[in-house]
Design an enzyme around this catalytic site. Structure first.
Site, short mmCIF file in Angstrom:
data_model
loop_
_atom_site.label_atom_id
_atom_site.label_comp_id
_atom_site.label_asym_id
_atom_site.label_seq_id
_atom_site.Cartn_x
_atom_site.Cartn_y
_atom_site.Cartn_z
N GLY A 137 24.40 -8.17 10.87
CA GLY A 137 24.42 -9.77 12.20
C GLY A 137 23.24 -10.62 11.99
CE LYS A 156 21.48 -1.70 11.87
NZ LYS A 156 21.83 -0.94 12.58
CG ASP A 211 25.87 -0.33 21.97
OD1 ASP A 211 26.37 -1.26 22.93
OD2 ASP A 211 24.55 -1.23 20.49
NE ARG A 263 21.37 -9.24 2.55
CZ ARG A 263 21.01 -8.05 1.10
NH1 ARG A 263 20.97 -6.91 2.05
NH2 ARG A 263 21.28 -8.49 0.58
CB VAL A 264 24.21 -2.38 6.31
CG1 VAL A 264 24.72 -1.31 5.97
CG2 VAL A 264 23.97 -2.69 7.80
CG LEU A 296 28.08 -2.04 2.73
CD1 LEU A 296 27.37 -0.47 2.89
CD2 LEU A 296 29.76 -1.84 2.40
N GLY A 297 27.42 -5.47 5.18
CA GLY A 297 27.84 -5.88 6.41
C GLY A 297 26.22 -6.52 7.67
P1 ADP Z 1 24.05 -3.67 14.31
O1 ADP Z 1 22.74 -2.83 15.14
O2 ADP Z 1 23.22 -5.15 13.52
O3 ADP Z 1 25.00 -4.08 15.20
P2 ADP Z 1 24.93 -1.82 13.08
O4 ADP Z 1 24.30 -0.54 12.56
O5 ADP Z 1 25.92 -1.75 13.71
O6 ADP Z 1 23.83 -2.35 13.11
O7 ADP Z 1 25.41 -2.41 11.60
C1 ADP Z 1 26.21 -3.90 11.70
C2 ADP Z 1 27.19 -3.02 10.30
O8 ADP Z 1 26.90 -3.78 8.90
C3 ADP Z 1 28.21 -2.46 11.01
O9 ADP Z 1 29.49 -3.20 12.09
C4 ADP Z 1 28.48 -2.12 9.28
O10 ADP Z 1 30.23 -3.03 8.56
C5 ADP Z 1 28.25 -2.16 8.41
N1 ADP Z 1 27.26 -0.50 8.05
C6 ADP Z 1 26.34 0.07 9.54
N2 ADP Z 1 26.12 0.99 8.85
C7 ADP Z 1 26.86 1.02 7.92
C8 ADP Z 1 26.72 2.52 6.51
N3 ADP Z 1 26.15 3.52 7.37
N4 ADP Z 1 28.02 2.24 5.86
C9 ADP Z 1 28.87 1.17 5.52
N5 ADP Z 1 28.34 -0.26 6.91
C10 ADP Z 1 28.19 -0.18 7.39
#
Ligand code: ADP
Ligand code: MG
Length: 718
Positions: free
Chosen positions: A383, A403, A520, A387-388, A380-381
């Site tokens: 960096g 995550k 943040d 990895r999510v 889903l996403g």
């Molecule tokens: P980071 O700390 O790496 O920024 P995030 O928690 O913001 O991590 O998650 C990175 C990306 O993963 C998010 O921008 C989003 O696109 C996806 N993501 C994170 N949490 C969820 C969730 N609960 N459901 C779906 N997608 C998610």
């Protein structure tokens, strides 16, 4: 630009700013809260003019009369009308299940109540305007004990059990987390076990005071302590001469009563209607034993050791462990797919909670009923280090977002991971993402979250932003149609942005009321669900601030940080209001407010943020009200920033940009989201992510044995 963390960074201290190690998302607390149940399509909701009448009619209903007024109002607002024709049967004696889940109040018309006696229907009662029936259906599945039929064309208001329960549960969860936050913030209670805390939570009682009423009086003896649940209070000293403090929701007072029976040192008076949660000294000592003992325990070698263990390196994990299996499909060199199983260590309480109600067959890989089996699906996403992905929980079939973070990437800032883990356990709010469990394997830390499958606000912005042509007069006397045509970037519509900003605002209001600063804010951390509603996630930088406290850690993402953060002046909730201003600017314009002229250097951006002479420019399409609100949020002096003034979040809600906005609907999540994530966008996104995955596969850093040992020590309590 990635988010950053470091202590007291400022000019000439660039080295201290590391690119943000891939963070952590979060939310949640309590167990398994469901979404507000939907009303039937076409249901006509009760109109506000009728609410008071409905509330008065319901006053006779026991379950309802015990609720606090705010909650009563929420429930009444969810009631809807149903027309009943003359002769039509509304309730059938003996009905159960779905036919017995509703309570009714007569709005107009007349109903007869019939009971079967020796094979005959006998009329036992008549119901008319204001009369209620079906109370028991709010409690449990109980067969209807009478038949109710309309004798003339009638209308009833309907309350559904699921809706009623939803709000009652929400209130309880909120209350528990409020009390827990309090318990967490009193140093002497630091050594309580979770069980002891829960027992204190249960012992708490609610007391209501009218405006002007004295709660405690200076000089009196007292044995109660108070947490404010609703309303405000003033604190006086010197026999009412000197006002020394103003208390709000979540503030507490009288805690000395728990410690000794000294006279009260101040008078506290309700300045509005005031609802307090109270705890008696006797109850307290009943639960925890005499306080001297507790104080001794605070200083006991075990507790001191525990506290030291919280600093690195960490001590051993005290929560009972449970196994978590993560299954993922893997393509071998020959293209053949096989299952790879990762074994992780989780927490027994969480695993049991997640499996509750699960009836499906459990994977044969699972050793026993206390093993959690997760099957990984689409990415889903993520960096560089996180990895999510979607996962399916085997025993219940429920889906979540999983995550995963690389330990070696977060080992330098473990306090953030721990803070997030602790905070998201206690946060229970419809606009914050819930965390259901955390676990770890040798290389990774994991969080299990609410699934937000619609991406984040940055995705929405990218999809909505467009280049427009606009005539911009070069001076005030130039005729508009002769002005040069300028191409410029425009973000999303103000209507759409309003929905998102309002959602984030409610999340912030809740967090701040619970002494949590988020730190943040940015579009990438606001996630979207299938219906287009949003929740704040990624609590990697969130922190609990004890009342009146400030924090000095430099924290955030360069374009979004507040001046007081950059300057390390010590700050509190003010940074979140600044962040909201930046997000609003970004959503409307597609650019960051401190990014022109263009630069790649984060330090240049941060200098502009603190520079009183740098003026933020607003594109001509932004409405005056939006511009006004952004500029009040981007006020460099925290004390003068909207959100920090006397009305706190309410001042922002009342700003003219939100004129006519339905806050009640928004808070109850009853409004339809203005933009649903499009299937095509989601698919495109997923394709891109899989592409990146493929490219970066196998490029994960290899940790040295020393690094691995450090990770293990630091995260042993996770
Ligand atoms: P980071 O700390 O790496 O920024 P995030 O928690 O913001 O991590 O998650 C990175 C990306 O993963 C998010 O921008 C989003 O696109 C996806 N993501 C994170 N949490 C969820 C969730 N609960 N459901 C779906 N997608 C998610
Ligand atoms: Mg993020």
């Amino acid at each position: 630009m990635g988010a950053v963390c470091g202590k007291g960074s400022g000019e000439g201290n660039e080295a201290a700013i590391s690119t943000r190690v891939e963070g952590i998302t979060g939310g949640g607390g309590g167990g398994g809260k469901k979404a507000l149940p939907k009303l039937p399509t076409n249901a006509i909701k009760s109109v506000p003019e009728d609410h008071q009448f409905i509330e008065e009619s319901l006053a006779r209903i026991l379950l309802f009369s015990k609720l606090d007024s705010g909650l009563q109002r929420k429930i009444v607002a969810e009631m809807y009308e149903r027309n009943v024709q003359a002769g039509e049967i509304l309730i059938n004696e003996g009905d159960t299940g779905l036919a017995a889940t509703e309570l009714y109040i007569v709005k107009s018309g007349i109903f007869e109540v019939l009971q079967r006696r020796q094979g005959q229907n006998v009329r036992v009662n008549l119901k008319q305007r204001g009369d209620c029936f079906g109370e028991i259906s709010l409690m449990y599945d109980c067969a209807r004990n009478a038949t109710v039929a309309a004798t003339v064309e009638s209308v009833v208001w309907v309350m559904d059990r699921a809706v009623f329960r939803y709000f009652v549960r929400e209130q309880q969860e909120n209350q528990v987390s409020q009390v827990e936050l309090f318990l967490n913030s009193v140093p002497i209670l630091g050594s309580l076990s979770r069980d002891e805390r829960m027992r204190l939570v249960d012992a708490i009682e609610e007391v209501v005071y009218q405006q002007g009423q004295k709660v405690i009086t200076e000089g009196d003896n007292g044995d109660l302590f108070y947490i404010i649940k609703e309303g405000e209070a003033l604190v006086f000293q010197g026999q009412g001469q000197r006002k020394v403090n103003h208390l709000f929701k979540a503030d507490f007072f009288g805690e000395r009563a728990l410690l000794n029976d000294e006279p009260r040192i101040a008078t506290v008076e309700a300045s509005t209607k005031l609802v307090c949660l109270t705890l008696k000294r006797d109850t307290f000592t009943e639960i925890l034993g005499p306080l001297e003992q507790l104080m001794k325990r605070e200083k006991s070698p075990q507790v001191v050791a525990q506290k030291l263990a919280k600093l690195q390196p960490r001590g051993s994990n005290q929560r009972p462990a449970a196994e978590v299996l993560i299954k993922r499909k893997k393509k071998g060199k020959n293209g053949v797919e096989s299952w790879e199983v990762v074994r992780a260590k989780g927490h027994l309480d969480e695993v049991q909670e997640l499996r509750k109600g699960g009836s499906m067959a459990v994977d044969p890989e699972a050793k026993d009923a206390n093993t959690l089996v997760l099957t990984e699906g689409t990415v889903l996403g993520g960096g560089a280090f996180s990895r999510v992905s979607i996962v399916n929980e085997d025993s219940t079939g429920r889906v979540y977002a999983l995550k995963r973070m690389r330990k070696s990437a977060v080992v330098q800032c473990p306090e953030h991971v721990y803070c997030e883990q602790a905070i998201t356990k206690n946060v229970a709010h419809p606009f914050c993402i819930r965390q259901y469990a955390s676990f770890q394997d040798k290389y990774h830390l994991y969080f299990l979250f609410d699934l937000m499958s619609g991406g984040d606000l940055m995705d929405v912005l990218v999809a909505e932003a467009k280049v427009i042509n606009r005539r911009v007069p070069e001076s005030s006397w130039q005729v508009a149609c002769l002005a040069p045509n300028v191409k410029m970037l425009q973000g999303m519509s103000e209507e759409l942005a309003k929905f998102y900003i309002a959602s984030v605002l409610l999340a912030l209001e809740y967090l701040h009321n619970n002494n949590i600063v988020y730190r943040d804010l940015k579009p990438e951390n606001v996630f979207i669900d299938v219906n287009g509603h949003v929740k704040l996630g990624d609590f990697g930088f969130a922190k609990i601030l004890d009342s009146g406290n400030r924090t000095y850690t430099f924290c955030g993402t360069p374009g979004y940080v507040a001046p007081e953060n950059v300057l390390a002046h010590g700050y509190n909730f003010s940074v979140d209001w600044w962040g909201l201003g930046v997000v609003m600017y970004v959503l409307l314009t597609g650019r960051q407010p401190f990014s022109t002229p263009k630069t790649d250097d984060p330090m240049v951006v941060m200098r502009r943020i603190v520079d009183e002479n740098y003026v933020v420019k607003y594109p001509p399409y932004i409405s005056p009200a939006a511009k006004d609100l952004i500029s009040r949020l981007l006020e460099r002096k925290p004390a003068r920033r909207i959100g920090m003034l006397s009305g706190r979040a309410t001042d922002v809600k009342k700003h003219k940009w939100f004129e006519g906005f339905n806050w009640a609907e928004m808070e109850a999540r009853r409004n339809i989201a203005p933009r649903k994530p499009r299937e095509s966008d989601i698919n495109k996104r997923i394709k891109e992510l899989m592409e990146t995955e493929r490219r970066t596969a196998g490029k994960t850093p290899k940790e040295t044995p020393e690094e691995l040992a450090e990770c293990e020590a630091v995260f042993s309590d996770f």
